[in-house]
Design an enzyme around this catalytic site. Structure first.
Site, PDB file in Angstrom:
ATOM      1  N   PHE A 137      60.519  26.840  28.117  1.00 38.09           N
ATOM      2  CA  PHE A 137      60.177  28.158  27.584  1.00 38.09           C
ATOM      3  C   PHE A 137      60.380  29.180  28.699  1.00 38.09           C
ATOM      4  O   PHE A 137      59.730  29.109  29.752  1.00 38.09           O
ATOM      5  CB  PHE A 137      58.732  28.151  27.100  1.00 38.09           C
ATOM      6  CG  PHE A 137      58.338  29.330  26.264  1.00 38.09           C
ATOM      7  CD1 PHE A 137      58.605  29.342  24.905  1.00 38.09           C
ATOM      8  CD2 PHE A 137      57.698  30.413  26.826  1.00 38.09           C
ATOM      9  CE1 PHE A 137      58.229  30.421  24.114  1.00 38.09           C
ATOM     10  CE2 PHE A 137      57.316  31.485  26.055  1.00 38.09           C
ATOM     11  CZ  PHE A 137      57.585  31.496  24.696  1.00 38.09           C
ATOM     12  N   ILE A 170      59.116  29.467  35.775  1.00 36.23           N
ATOM     13  CA  ILE A 170      59.546  28.779  34.562  1.00 36.23           C
ATOM     14  C   ILE A 170      59.260  27.289  34.680  1.00 36.23           C
ATOM     15  O   ILE A 170      59.901  26.583  35.468  1.00 36.23           O
ATOM     16  CB  ILE A 170      61.043  29.024  34.274  1.00 36.23           C
ATOM     17  CG1 ILE A 170      61.329  30.530  34.229  1.00 36.23           C
ATOM     18  CG2 ILE A 170      61.446  28.335  32.983  1.00 36.23           C
ATOM     19  CD1 ILE A 170      60.502  31.309  33.229  1.00 36.23           C
ATOM     20  N   GLN A 293      16.416  17.662  42.082  1.00 41.41           N
ATOM     21  CA  GLN A 293      16.448  18.670  41.027  1.00 41.41           C
ATOM     22  C   GLN A 293      17.641  19.611  41.179  1.00 41.41           C
ATOM     23  O   GLN A 293      18.270  20.001  40.179  1.00 41.41           O
ATOM     24  CB  GLN A 293      15.150  19.481  41.035  1.00 41.41           C
ATOM     25  CG  GLN A 293      15.023  20.418  39.843  1.00 41.41           C
ATOM     26  CD  GLN A 293      13.724  21.195  39.864  1.00 41.41           C
ATOM     27  OE1 GLN A 293      13.515  22.037  40.745  1.00 41.41           O
ATOM     28  NE2 GLN A 293      12.840  20.903  38.909  1.00 41.41           N
ATOM     29  N   GLY A 354      29.683  17.298  48.188  1.00 43.09           N
ATOM     30  CA  GLY A 354      29.513  17.667  49.584  1.00 43.09           C
ATOM     31  C   GLY A 354      30.863  17.679  50.308  1.00 43.09           C
ATOM     32  O   GLY A 354      31.918  17.842  49.695  1.00 43.09           O
ATOM     33  N   GLU A 378      49.409  31.092  30.310  1.00 41.51           N
ATOM     34  CA  GLU A 378      49.335  31.818  29.033  1.00 41.51           C
ATOM     35  C   GLU A 378      48.521  33.106  29.137  1.00 41.51           C
ATOM     36  O   GLU A 378      47.847  33.515  28.192  1.00 41.51           O
ATOM     37  CB  GLU A 378      48.772  30.935  27.918  1.00 41.51           C
ATOM     38  CG  GLU A 378      49.536  29.657  27.680  1.00 41.51           C
ATOM     39  CD  GLU A 378      51.000  29.862  27.306  1.00 41.51           C
ATOM     40  OE1 GLU A 378      51.503  30.993  27.453  1.00 41.51           O
ATOM     41  OE2 GLU A 378      51.636  28.899  26.885  1.00 41.51           O
TER      42      GLU A 378
END
Length: 407
Positions: A137, A170, A293, A354, A378
Site C-alpha cells: 500500500f 512504505i 501493593q 525493573g 494509520e
C-alpha cells in the site's frame, strides 16, 4: 466471542459474511497454537537476523493465514470482521512483523476488490489473497500528508501513464511484487484528479531505498521510492480517474484503524502476561513482588485498561461490520484509546521488570519497542482527534444548527 450462522451484510462496511461458531473456534485454536509455538520461535529468529525469512512467509501462507479475512469467492476463509479482529488479537501477541504481514495482506484486498475489473481481480486480487503476490500500500509522501495534497503525478500518453514522484515509509515497499500506488493526474488539484495504480516492482525509472533499520517492528521491510517517468499501463488503474483517494481511504482506512487498535490490545496482553509472570517469579525479602501493593496495582490498572480498549475496539468493529455511518469516527476513537492504553501498559510492564527488562534478553524489551510504532500507524493521535471532533461537531450541527444554538 459469539459467532452467528453464516450471513451476508450489504452495508458499505460489512461486505464479508461470517462463518459458524465451530469452524471459527477451530481456526482460533490453530492460530493460538501457532502463535504460542512456532510463532515464538520465529520471533526469536527475526530479532536475531533483523529480517523476516522467506521460509516464515511461506509457512504463514501454507497455513492460510494470509487469506482469513477475505471472502470465499476470492479464495479466503470468509470470516466476519469481528471474527477477524479476534484473530488479529492473537497474532498481535506474536512478533510485530508477523502481525504486520497478516494485517496488511488480509486488508489490501479491501481497497482493490470493489474497484477491480474481472481481469484485475484474477491477476491481482486473488493472487494477493493467496499470498502469491505481495502488494504494498503506497500512499505516504515525504513532503505531504496522506490526502488530497498528493504531489506524485502521472501524465497519460495513449494506453500508458508516466509516473513521477516520491513515496516514503512504505511497508513491504522494498521487496513487494507490486505497489498499490496513489497519485494525481498532471495539472489536477484536490481529490478529483487522483488515481490508483498497480505498479510493478521491476518497472523502469524507479529507485528503491531500503529504510528498514527501525527502532521496533524489526524484520518488516520499509522503503523510500522515487519514480521518474515510470511507465504504468492504463489497464493497471483501479476504478476511474478521480477515484484514487476513495480507493485509498474508503475501503481500507476505517477497518485498518480498527485492526491497529486491536493490535494494540493483543500486544498489551502480551506485555501484561510477561509482567504477571515476572512479578510472580521475582522474589525480594522472601516474597514475590506480585504481593507488593505497588506492583499489584500496576497489574490491576493494566488489566482494566486492556479490557476497556478491547470493548471499544470490538464495538467499532461491529459498527463497521453493520455498515454504520459512525464507523469511521469510532475507528479513530478505538485507535486513539488503544494506542494510549498500550503506551501506559507497556511502560508499567517494563517498570515491573525493573532494570532486567531493559536488556534485549528480556522479551518485554522487544514488546516495548514494538509498541511505539502503533503511535503513528494509520494516523497519529492528532489525526484521530481531528476525525473524532469533526464527527461530533457535524452531528451537533445536524441536531441543532449554530444559529438556533446561539439564539
Amino acid at each position: 466471542m459469539a459467532a452467528t450462522s453464516t450471513m451476508e451484510h450489504q452495508a458499505p462496511g460489512g461486505r464479508e459474511g461470517r462463518i459458524d461458531r465451530r469452524e471459527f473456534e477451530q481456526i482460533l485454536g490453530q492460530v493460538t497454537a501457532w502463535v504460542d509455538g512456532p510463532g515464538e520461535a520465529w520471533s526469536e529468529e527475526i530479532e536475531r537476523s533483523g529480517h523476516v525469512p522467506r521460509e516464515l512467509f511461506e509457512e504463514i501462507r501454507r497455513h492460510g493465514f494470509l487469506g482469513l479475512a477475505a471472502p470465499v469467492e476470492l479464495g479466503g476463509r470468509g470470516l466476519g470482521f469481528t471474527q477477524w479482529m479476534r484473530l488479529i488479537e492473537e497474532f498481535s501477541r506474536s512478533h510485530a512483523s508477523i502481525r504486520m504481514l497478516v494485517h496488511v495482506i488480509n486488508g489490501t484486498w479491501r481497497s482493490m476488490n470493489p474497484h477491480a475489473t474481472p481481469a484485475q481481480r484474477e491477476r491481482f486480487v486473488r493472487p494477493s489473497v493467496a499470498g502469491d503476490l505481495l502488494i504494498a500500500f503506497t500512499l505516504t509522501e515525504p513532503g505531504n500528508g496522506t490526502g488530497a495534497d498528493l504531489t506524485s503525478r502521472v501524465r497519460r500518453d495513449g494506453d500508458t501513464y508516466y509516473l513521477t514522484g516520491r513515496k516514503h515509509l512504505i511497508t513491504f515497499g522494498a521487496h513487494c511484487d507490486y505497489w498499490l500506488l496513489f497519485a494525481r493526474l498532471e495539472g489536477s488539484t484536490g481529490s478529483d484528479g487522483t488515481v490508483a495504480l498497480l505498479v510493478a516492482r521491476d518497472s523502469p525509472g524507479v529507485t528503491v531505498e531500503d529504510t528498514s533499520d527501525t527502532m521496533g517492528v524489526r524484520g518488516t521491510d520499509h522503503a523510500s521510492l522515487t519514480f521518474v517517468n515510470t511507465p504504468v499501463p492504463v489497464a493497471h488503474r483501479l476504478g476511474e480517474e478521480g477515484d484514487g483517494l476513495a480507493i485509498a481511504l474508503g475501503g481500507f482506512l476505517t477497518p485498518s484503524r480498527i485492526s491497529v487498535a486491536m493490535s494494540c490490545v493483543g500486544l498489551a496482553e502480551r506485555a501484561q502476561q510477561l509482567a504477571v509472570d515476572y512479578a510472580r517469579g521475582r522474589v525480594t525479602f522472601g516474597k514475590p513482588i506480585a504481593s507488593r501493593q505497588a506492583i499489584a496495582f500496576m497489574i490491576a490498572d493494566n488489566e482494566a485498561e486492556i479490557e476497556a480498549a478491547r470493548a471499544l475496539t470490538m464495538h467499532a468493529a461491529r459498527q463497521w461490520e453493520d455498515g454504520s455511518d459512525r464507523a469511521s469516527a469510532l475507528s479513530s476513537m478505538a485507535k486513539l484509546t488503544a494506542v494510549d492504553m498500550l503506551t501506559r501498559v507497556t511502560d508499567r510492564a517494563l517498570q515491573i521488570h525493573g532494570g532486567s527488562g531493559y536488556w534485549k534478553t528480556a522479551p518485554i524489551e522487544r514488546v516495548y519497542r514494538d509498541a511505539r510504532a502503533q503511535r503513528f500507524e494509520e494516523g497519529t493521535n492528532e489525526i484521530q482527534r481531528t476525525v473524532i471532533a469533526r464527527d461530533v461537531l457535524a452531528r451537533a450541527d445536524q441536531a441543532r444548527p449554530i444559529e438556533e444554538a446561539g439564539a
